[in-house]
Design a protein around this motif. Structure first.
Motif, PDB file in Angstrom:
ATOM      1  N   ASN A 189       5.190  22.977   0.220  1.00 57.37           N
ATOM      2  CA  ASN A 189       4.187  22.162  -0.455  1.00 57.37           C
ATOM      3  C   ASN A 189       2.805  22.827  -0.393  1.00 57.37           C
ATOM      4  O   ASN A 189       1.840  22.190   0.014  1.00 57.37           O
ATOM      5  CB  ASN A 189       4.186  20.794   0.247  1.00 57.37           C
ATOM      6  CG  ASN A 189       3.475  19.742  -0.541  1.00 57.37           C
ATOM      7  OD1 ASN A 189       3.169  19.930  -1.701  1.00 57.37           O
ATOM      8  ND2 ASN A 189       3.204  18.625   0.101  1.00 57.37           N
ATOM      9  N   LYS A 190       2.719  24.100  -0.776  1.00 52.89           N
ATOM     10  CA  LYS A 190       1.466  24.850  -0.631  1.00 52.89           C
ATOM     11  C   LYS A 190       0.373  24.291  -1.532  1.00 52.89           C
ATOM     12  O   LYS A 190       0.547  24.168  -2.727  1.00 52.89           O
ATOM     13  CB  LYS A 190       1.713  26.316  -0.969  1.00 52.89           C
ATOM     14  CG  LYS A 190       0.568  27.208  -0.616  1.00 52.89           C
ATOM     15  CD  LYS A 190       1.064  28.534  -0.135  1.00 52.89           C
ATOM     16  CE  LYS A 190      -0.051  29.515   0.096  1.00 52.89           C
ATOM     17  NZ  LYS A 190      -1.073  29.025   0.981  1.00 52.89           N
ATOM     18  N   GLN A 191      -0.777  23.932  -0.909  1.00 53.62           N
ATOM     19  CA  GLN A 191      -1.879  23.338  -1.646  1.00 53.62           C
ATOM     20  C   GLN A 191      -3.162  24.169  -1.568  1.00 53.62           C
ATOM     21  O   GLN A 191      -3.899  24.278  -2.517  1.00 53.62           O
ATOM     22  CB  GLN A 191      -2.170  21.923  -1.125  1.00 53.62           C
ATOM     23  CG  GLN A 191      -1.006  20.997  -1.288  1.00 53.62           C
ATOM     24  CD  GLN A 191      -1.162  19.742  -0.446  1.00 53.62           C
ATOM     25  OE1 GLN A 191      -2.023  19.657   0.402  1.00 53.62           O
ATOM     26  NE2 GLN A 191      -0.320  18.771  -0.705  1.00 53.62           N
ATOM     27  N   LEU A 192      -3.411  24.732  -0.392  1.00 57.43           N
ATOM     28  CA  LEU A 192      -4.665  25.467  -0.176  1.00 57.43           C
ATOM     29  C   LEU A 192      -4.472  26.960  -0.387  1.00 57.43           C
ATOM     30  O   LEU A 192      -3.497  27.543   0.098  1.00 57.43           O
ATOM     31  CB  LEU A 192      -5.175  25.219   1.247  1.00 57.43           C
ATOM     32  CG  LEU A 192      -5.558  23.783   1.590  1.00 57.43           C
ATOM     33  CD1 LEU A 192      -5.880  23.679   3.068  1.00 57.43           C
ATOM     34  CD2 LEU A 192      -6.735  23.337   0.761  1.00 57.43           C
ATOM     35  N   GLN A 193      -5.402  27.562  -1.085  1.00 59.93           N
ATOM     36  CA  GLN A 193      -5.401  29.014  -1.284  1.00 59.93           C
ATOM     37  C   GLN A 193      -6.537  29.585  -0.446  1.00 59.93           C
ATOM     38  O   GLN A 193      -7.696  29.423  -0.778  1.00 59.93           O
ATOM     39  CB  GLN A 193      -5.600  29.333  -2.769  1.00 59.93           C
ATOM     40  CG  GLN A 193      -5.449  30.786  -3.117  1.00 59.93           C
ATOM     41  CD  GLN A 193      -4.027  31.301  -2.861  1.00 59.93           C
ATOM     42  OE1 GLN A 193      -3.049  30.647  -3.160  1.00 59.93           O
ATOM     43  NE2 GLN A 193      -3.921  32.470  -2.276  1.00 59.93           N
ATOM     44  N   GLU A 251       0.127  26.712   7.206  1.00 63.20           N
ATOM     45  CA  GLU A 251       0.569  26.936   5.827  1.00 63.20           C
ATOM     46  C   GLU A 251       1.913  26.268   5.597  1.00 63.20           C
ATOM     47  O   GLU A 251       2.845  26.435   6.372  1.00 63.20           O
ATOM     48  CB  GLU A 251       0.678  28.436   5.563  1.00 63.20           C
ATOM     49  CG  GLU A 251       0.940  28.756   4.121  1.00 63.20           C
ATOM     50  CD  GLU A 251       0.931  30.254   3.844  1.00 63.20           C
ATOM     51  OE1 GLU A 251       1.500  30.662   2.827  1.00 63.20           O
ATOM     52  OE2 GLU A 251       0.350  31.012   4.638  1.00 63.20           O
ATOM     53  N   SER A 252       1.999  25.491   4.530  1.00 60.83           N
ATOM     54  CA  SER A 252       3.215  24.764   4.200  1.00 60.83           C
ATOM     55  C   SER A 252       4.228  25.703   3.540  1.00 60.83           C
ATOM     56  O   SER A 252       3.859  26.559   2.742  1.00 60.83           O
ATOM     57  CB  SER A 252       2.875  23.610   3.254  1.00 60.83           C
ATOM     58  OG  SER A 252       4.036  22.956   2.847  1.00 60.83           O
ATOM     59  N   LYS A 255     -13.268  22.251   3.810  1.00 64.72           N
ATOM     60  CA  LYS A 255     -12.237  21.386   3.228  1.00 64.72           C
ATOM     61  C   LYS A 255     -11.953  20.168   4.125  1.00 64.72           C
ATOM     62  O   LYS A 255     -11.683  19.070   3.644  1.00 64.72           O
ATOM     63  CB  LYS A 255     -10.928  22.158   3.027  1.00 64.72           C
ATOM     64  CG  LYS A 255     -10.978  23.131   1.888  1.00 64.72           C
ATOM     65  CD  LYS A 255     -10.933  22.402   0.582  1.00 64.72           C
ATOM     66  CE  LYS A 255     -10.807  23.365  -0.576  1.00 64.72           C
ATOM     67  NZ  LYS A 255     -10.995  22.707  -1.853  1.00 64.72           N
ATOM     68  N   ARG A 308       0.586  18.229   4.409  1.00 62.20           N
ATOM     69  CA  ARG A 308      -0.840  18.291   4.044  1.00 62.20           C
ATOM     70  C   ARG A 308      -1.519  19.636   4.265  1.00 62.20           C
ATOM     71  O   ARG A 308      -2.588  19.872   3.719  1.00 62.20           O
ATOM     72  CB  ARG A 308      -1.629  17.246   4.848  1.00 62.20           C
ATOM     73  CG  ARG A 308      -1.146  15.844   4.619  1.00 62.20           C
ATOM     74  CD  ARG A 308      -1.903  14.924   5.542  1.00 62.20           C
ATOM     75  NE  ARG A 308      -1.444  13.554   5.402  1.00 62.20           N
ATOM     76  CZ  ARG A 308      -2.242  12.516   5.336  1.00 62.20           C
ATOM     77  NH1 ARG A 308      -3.532  12.677   5.400  1.00 62.20           N
ATOM     78  NH2 ARG A 308      -1.751  11.315   5.226  1.00 62.20           N
ATOM     79  N   GLU A 309      -0.996  20.452   5.151  1.00 61.46           N
ATOM     80  CA  GLU A 309      -1.528  21.757   5.547  1.00 61.46           C
ATOM     81  C   GLU A 309      -2.767  21.677   6.439  1.00 61.46           C
ATOM     82  O   GLU A 309      -2.963  22.511   7.300  1.00 61.46           O
ATOM     83  CB  GLU A 309      -1.856  22.648   4.336  1.00 61.46           C
ATOM     84  CG  GLU A 309      -0.640  23.142   3.611  1.00 61.46           C
ATOM     85  CD  GLU A 309      -0.967  24.175   2.562  1.00 61.46           C
ATOM     86  OE1 GLU A 309      -0.260  25.174   2.513  1.00 61.46           O
ATOM     87  OE2 GLU A 309      -1.938  23.985   1.803  1.00 61.46           O
TER      88      GLU A 309
END
Length: 97
Positions: free
Chosen positions: A90-94, A86-87, A13, A43-44
Motif C-alpha cells: 500500500n505504498k503512499q509516500l514517495q 515503507e509499505s 508529513k 499507513r506507512e
C-alpha cells in the motif's frame, strides 16, 4: 536508514497526524508492537503518544517500538513518537532522494 532530507520530509508529513496509539502504565507489549506493525503497513507513517503514567523512558519506548515493528524512528518530540515503515502493498509516500 533515512537521510536527513527524508526525515525532514516525514516530519512535515507527520505534523498534521493525530497519535493513533498510546503507551501507558503497562508499557510496550508484544500485542501493541503487532498492532503498530499492521498500522504501519496500512499507513506507512504514524504517531504514538507516550502517556504521563508510562513507567518507561520515552526514548526507550521509541527504540523498542521501532525495533519490534522493524520501522524507522523519525522523531521523538515531547511525548510523541513518529514512526515510518515503507509499505509492501500500500505504498503512499514517495521519499526524496
Amino acid at each position: 536508514m533515512l537521510t536527513g532530507k527524508q526525515k525532514r520530509y516525514l516530519r512535515a508529513k507527520a505534523h498534521h497526524l493525530d497519535p493513533i496509539f498510546q503507551v501507558g502504565k503497562g508499557g510496550v507489549t508484544e500485542n501493541m508492537v503487532k498492532q503498530i506493525d499492521i498500522a504501519l503497513e496500512a499507513r506507512e507513517l504514524i504517531k504514538v503518544s507516550v502517556l504521563q503514567n508510562c513507567e518507561e523512558d520515552k526514548d526507550n519506548v521509541a527504540g523498542r517500538l521501532s525495533k519490534g515493528a522493524k520501522a524507522e524512528l523519525v522523531q521523538v518530540i515531547g511525548n510523541t513518537i513518529v514512526l515510518y515503515k515503507e509499505s509492501k502493498e500500500n505504498k503512499q509516500l514517495q521519499l526524496p532522494r
